[in-house]
Scaffold this active site. Sequence first.
Site, PDB file in Angstrom:
ATOM      1  N   ARG A 297       0.836  -1.206   0.000  1.00 24.73           N
ATOM      2  CA  ARG A 297       0.000   0.000   0.000  1.00 24.73           C
ATOM      3  C   ARG A 297       0.865   1.248   0.000  1.00 24.73           C
ATOM      4  NH1 ARG A 297      -5.129  -1.686   3.971  1.00 24.73           N
ATOM      5  NH2 ARG A 297      -6.126  -2.917   2.330  1.00 24.73           N
ATOM      6  N   TYR A 438      -6.439  -0.675  -6.660  1.00 24.69           N
ATOM      7  CA  TYR A 438      -5.742  -1.911  -6.223  1.00 24.69           C
ATOM      8  C   TYR A 438      -5.025  -1.746  -4.888  1.00 24.69           C
ATOM      9  CZ  TYR A 438      -1.404  -0.680  -9.057  1.00 24.69           C
ATOM     10  OH  TYR A 438      -0.288  -0.126  -9.618  1.00 24.69           O
ATOM     11  N   GLU A 439      -4.716  -2.862  -4.273  1.00 25.21           N
ATOM     12  CA  GLU A 439      -4.195  -2.871  -2.887  1.00 25.21           C
ATOM     13  C   GLU A 439      -5.140  -2.157  -1.928  1.00 25.21           C
ATOM     14  OE1 GLU A 439      -1.840  -4.792  -2.180  1.00 25.21           O
ATOM     15  OE2 GLU A 439      -1.029  -5.142  -4.172  1.00 25.21           O
ATOM     16  N   GLY A 440      -6.429  -2.263  -2.197  1.00 27.82           N
ATOM     17  CA  GLY A 440      -7.419  -1.626  -1.328  1.00 27.82           C
ATOM     18  C   GLY A 440      -7.837  -0.279  -1.872  1.00 27.82           C
TER      19      GLY A 440
END
Lengths: 596, 596
Positions: A297, A438-440
């Site tokens: 992140r 992406y990645e949350g």
Amino acid sequence: MSFKAPVKDMLFAMEHLAQLDQIAQIPGFEEANLETAQAVLEECARLNEEVIAPLNWEGDKNPSWWQDGEVRTTPGFAEAFRQYAQGGWQGLQHPTDFGGQGLPKTIGAACTEILNAANLSFALCPLLTDGAIEALLTAGSDKQKRLYIPPMIEGRWTGTMNLTEPQAGSDLSLVRTRAEPQPDGTYKIFGTKIFITYGEHDMAENIVHLVLARVTGAPEGVKGISLFIVPKFLVNPDGSLGARNDVRCVSIEHKLGIKASPTCVLQYGDAGGAIGYLVGEENRGLEYMFIMMNAARYAVGLQGIALSERAYQKAVQYARDRVQSRPVDGSVAGAAPIIHHPDVRRMLLTMRALTEGCRAMATVAAAAYDAAHHHPDAEVRRQNQAFYEFMVPLVKGYSTEISHEVTSLGVQVHGGMGFVEETGAAQYYRDAKILTIYEGTTAIQANDLVGRKTVRDGGATARAVAAQIRATEAALSASGSEAARAVQARLQAAREAYEQVVDFIVAQGKANPVAAYAGSVPYLMLAGNLMAGWQMARALLAAERELAAGRDAAFMRAKIATARFYADHILTRCAGWRDSIIGGHAAVAEMPLDAY
Amino acid sequence: MSFKAPVKDMLFAMEHLAQLDQIAQIPGFEEANLETAQAVLEECARLNEEVIAPLNWEGDKNPSWWQDGEVRTTPGFAEAFRQYAQGGWQGLQHPTDFGGQGLPKTIGAACTEILNAANLSFALCPLLTDGAIEALLTAGSDKQKRLYIPPMIEGRWTGTMNLTEPQAGSDLSLVRTRAEPQPDGTYKIFGTKIFITYGEHDMAENIVHLVLARVTGAPEGVKGISLFIVPKFLVNPDGSLGARNDVRCVSIEHKLGIKASPTCVLQYGDAGGAIGYLVGEENRGLEYMFIMMNAARYAVGLQGIALSERAYQKAVQYARDRVQSRPVDGSVAGAAPIIHHPDVRRMLLTMRALTEGCRAMATVAAAAYDAAHHHPDAEVRRQNQAFYEFMVPLVKGYSTEISHEVTSLGVQVHGGMGFVEETGAAQYYRDAKILTIYEGTTAIQANDLVGRKTVRDGGATARAVAAQIRATEAALSASGSEAARAVQARLQAAREAYEQVVDFIVAQGKANPVAAYAGSVPYLMLAGNLMAGWQMARALLAAERELAAGRDAAFMRAKIATARFYADHILTRCAGWRDSIIGGHAAVAEMPLDAY
């Protein structure tokens, strides 16, 4: 479309904001001083400017390409990756025990930014490999570490993260991929994973898939998920490659951006079961994955900064070249380069201030990471860990949201030419769109900020940061320059808005979660905006000191002007979010679901 | 990816905000009542939903295609255009004398929005044809009108606007295309025009190019530009087609969006000179073009609203279908459709409020246009003309800037699926990017707002609008409902911010133009935001009245909730712009040009 790595600004942030000299006093980081940082960054800049950046547009024109389970990457990528690996860049932040360089994140983050600015699609392969290495360092057995990490650091193998399934995106409790225990201690893996970045490619000899799956009989939900190594080719005890494993890339996505980066659908176990090796303990997979995800992140936040930097450079270049219309102040008699026009300057300064502000924020967060992991004093580690964890959703969420704004302005500065693909500005705009997802997603980052990072400790960390900002305000007042006074007023107003929101979020977090979470993304935007603005204020103070000492006047004056611009044009957004969060939550809840 | 035209919301805006009943009292518009509007919109909706909308994604996949000077449009486009023309839609707002329907803009604008929401790339052909018709109505001779307008209204021919050249984009003073007078009264045209929308295609028998060029010996700069008709095929006096004219499409652009719409490079005069016919008088071309451009700018604003509506509908559909995670308030036991999550609702409401607000603003502006052009009372015409002209840069600038935000949120609601092209959400995001650029960038709109629309009359029109907003604030106070009180407070704060900015712009406009123009786009954003929010406040009052009368409770409650959301989450942005404009202009000017 040439790219120049912003080495000078990075070194300024390391020296004056992240206090690299203090990092270099931590045992193990003795060589990580400013001279080292400069040498590393200049070498990194050379490779990226000359080899990797020129492949960026090429990758967009000739994206990765799937046929019969194989993926061909853009011509030139494999060779560039070989050079990247041979330069030792994959191991920059990884332990020397496994062949890495063991440099602090404070320096490593700058290299990550440079790589991503050069070529976001390319950079994703090393980024995911870093994640796999991180996961194995965290939870792998000694044998797994010895077997899998060195080849990844050498760039002979790469790594992937396999989380998402068609029904399980943000909600990993819905993961259905199965792992059946075998008598020999291995597992057979069956299932479909989607959105797997570099899940298949032709740039390395092997791919180490890290896969979330549910062991037969495991509990429902997030508590029943385990983490497995599933190599593309099985690995013999001596590290040589064995049989092809039962994992196949069945298709890749046709995407808005990052087209050179293959986004794969991976099918596990169609021919009897893919052989997987448990990492750590059963049912603790999500915990391990989250450690790795925090690193990823943070890195995605850097990608936002990287694209912003690249878009800024390109826009400045165009604004200097393109001649159109007479300036309103009559400073040029006829048509002038458009950089003379106030609104073009406003756009460029917005791009620049947001980019430098986010870079400053990320650099300071990286230094906190280094102290949190390596400082000899436990209390210092604890404080830095809390600060770093608070910053991760801001670095990820805010820097990526602003990359939309910055890359959009980048197209806008180009006018009609910006809409023509060959110009290249549109690519950054398209590429940036994935970063808030992406990645949350930004909402997932904001949930993290509200729940784990603010409500859980009753706002203690959030308020401790506010206290540090007050100290900066006092220093600005003490400076007494016109710019410092102007920035002080804006910073104080923004910090007060932030504190009001923190009080609101803490109070509502449990009492009225819908009210708290209705403001979660605005809270993230406010907090990110403030943290970056705070660092720009600190940068202004440092630049004033340097200027007084007669050092690098042009750079320091530009830094002061940029900090002032951030305060006047970006920090001024904070009050509006405060008003919406505190006074606007009812409006979010009011509309009946069937009336949308 | 089905699309439903928002007919109900459009009729609400016409009835309650634009006072269509008053338009219907203007001589010539007697039949333009609500029943007519409803019948027209429903018919328009049918054609667009069934025939034109389904071609939108197809056009993105199979864009228009150039070979040897010919352009093939997406399969299905030509047939759809035939149906569009046969339905009489091209002539909706044009005079009955030339085969049009003579309907007011208040109704026509809604049809334009529907068409653009269905298929932006397709809609550009009729939009440019409208522009050509408008220009000929304004400045063409009777003979030119008779010869060229009816076939365009019938859809047998289409029209284009040829302004841009490689060195002349926003700055038309740099136009170099030459027109050499011929003994027979015609001209020979030589030059290169770029970015010509539908400059060549296979959907009509002929193309009527309207071309800006400089007559031999004409003065330099904008005062030496004339307007010419240059038909693709020469037209005989009886309207039949003659020889092919010397204009060739030498290439089309590879673009970020609106891919089905061919964006042409047109070469004039390579084989001896293209035959052109002067429109109006020599050297007055820019004046005529500006009349046409004002209509086109308003229409581009509608395109922003249209894409926003389309993106909103798609996002709502996905948010209802996609199941992920348990709601924070525990209202659903397990994973729920994501529309249950507060941040998804915040995103959807942001999209909706911005879309409905801009639609309301545009509808009211259209009614002012109708009154300005057709009302029997000269003073009413004058007031409405001033109001309409003030609104054009706001409808164009603000509605298109918000279309970036709305289409970006549309992708975001879709998460990872939004980044996959086949989902379709990304197309709206790509298409929207051109809207802040063509027909004058946002900065050009903002210059118009500052210079011609605010400074020139000393802020009189801008302040007259503020007085009208104060009247709405009084009505909100008188209503006394909780929602009305909440909206009143936000509207007042935003209107006060606006008045402070108007005072600043008027004061600085001549004294310190760099200061005024450094805030031009923020002023446009503030003013647009306020005008849309004002109309939403009026909509709330109307909805309360309708609700009290027992009419259409679900729709009216949703309108009230949306208006409240606009006030709490969108109007709250205004104060930040005010602070940046008034306090931040120095920061724009400070950075030396070589320090960027």
